[in-house]
Write an enzyme that holds these catalytic residues in place. Structure first.
Site, PDB file in Angstrom:
ATOM      1  N   ALA A   1      34.521  42.565  26.974  1.00  0.00           N
ATOM      2  CA  ALA A   1      34.613  42.713  28.427  1.00  0.00           C
ATOM      3  C   ALA A   1      33.577  43.723  28.912  1.00  0.00           C
ATOM      4  CB  ALA A   1      36.015  43.172  28.809  1.00  0.00           C
TER       5      ALA A   1
ATOM      6  N   HIS B   1      43.861  39.049  32.874  1.00  0.00           N
ATOM      7  CA  HIS B   1      43.025  38.473  31.805  1.00  0.00           C
ATOM      8  C   HIS B   1      43.554  38.895  30.433  1.00  0.00           C
ATOM      9  CE1 HIS B   1      39.169  36.649  33.394  1.00  0.00           C
ATOM     10  NE2 HIS B   1      39.810  36.970  34.503  1.00  0.00           N
TER      11      HIS B   1
ATOM     12  N   ARG C   1      45.403  36.517  27.129  1.00  0.00           N
ATOM     13  CA  ARG C   1      44.955  36.446  25.732  1.00  0.00           C
ATOM     14  C   ARG C   1      46.052  36.994  24.822  1.00  0.00           C
ATOM     15  NH1 ARG C   1      40.711  38.759  28.398  1.00  0.00           N
ATOM     16  NH2 ARG C   1      41.017  40.764  27.409  1.00  0.00           N
TER      17      ARG C   1
END
Length: 180
Positions: free
Chosen positions: A39, A55, A59
């Site tokens: 990221a 986000h 995951r």
């Protein structure tokens, strides 16, 4: 663990909320049981922090998460599948760093040269790289001079990555369209 047999660069581009990150994550999980998520975001405010949290929640624990705003090449991802999300924020970090440190107008040429050099160093590794980016130049021309400079920078960086990519995918309303 998935080990890459050869270097591969994939670029996924599209508009905001077009499904780019989900596509990148899906592809990475098809290639590896334990992909890397790199990221590039700098957390500017609480709203953006919440986007990052969403986000991260999407995951699972199979991901290796790395947060790196600028110097991607300092991370060894050899033999791995890595999603880099995203070029837009990565460009922002280089573009506005100079302005914040020197109180000058950002130099598009200097930021672009630094980004290209760092991209080249990072992608020398034998890995599968899945870069995510935005097509911010697809809209109208901004009346803000700094925004126009940034749009130029990102457009040129996107072109640079696309030239080096083995595959380019355009996301439109959640649909992947293979470009290259």
């Amino acid at each position: 663990m998935y080990l890459c047999r050869m270097k591969k660069i994939i670029l996924i581009t599209g508009g905001q909320r077009s499904g780019k990150s989900v596509q990148a994550e899906t592809m990475a999980l098809q290639m590896s049981d334990h992909p890397v998520y790199l990221a590039t975001a700098h957390i500017w405010d609480e709203e953006f922090r919440q986007r990052v949290v969403k986000h991260q929640e999407r995951r699972g624990s199979q991901w290796t998460n790395i947060e790196e705003e600028k110097w991607l090449s300092k991370h060894d991802v050899s033999g791995r599948v890595v999603v880099i999300d995203c070029i837009t924020l990565w460009c922002t970090n280089f573009f506005f760093d100079r302005m914040a440190n020197e109180w000058e107008q950002p130099s598009v040429e200097e930021a672009l040269a630094n980004l290209q050099a760092e991209f080249d160093r990072f992608t020398q590794q034998d890995a599968t790289f899945i870069f995510v980016t935005n097509e911010i130049g697809s809209g109208g021309v901004s009346d803000n001079a700094i925004q126009r400079k940034f749009t130029d920078l990102e457009g040129w960086m996107n072109q640079y990555v696309a030239q080096h990519a083995d595959e380019v995918i355009l996301m439109v309303s959640g649909i992947a369209v293979k470009i290259k």
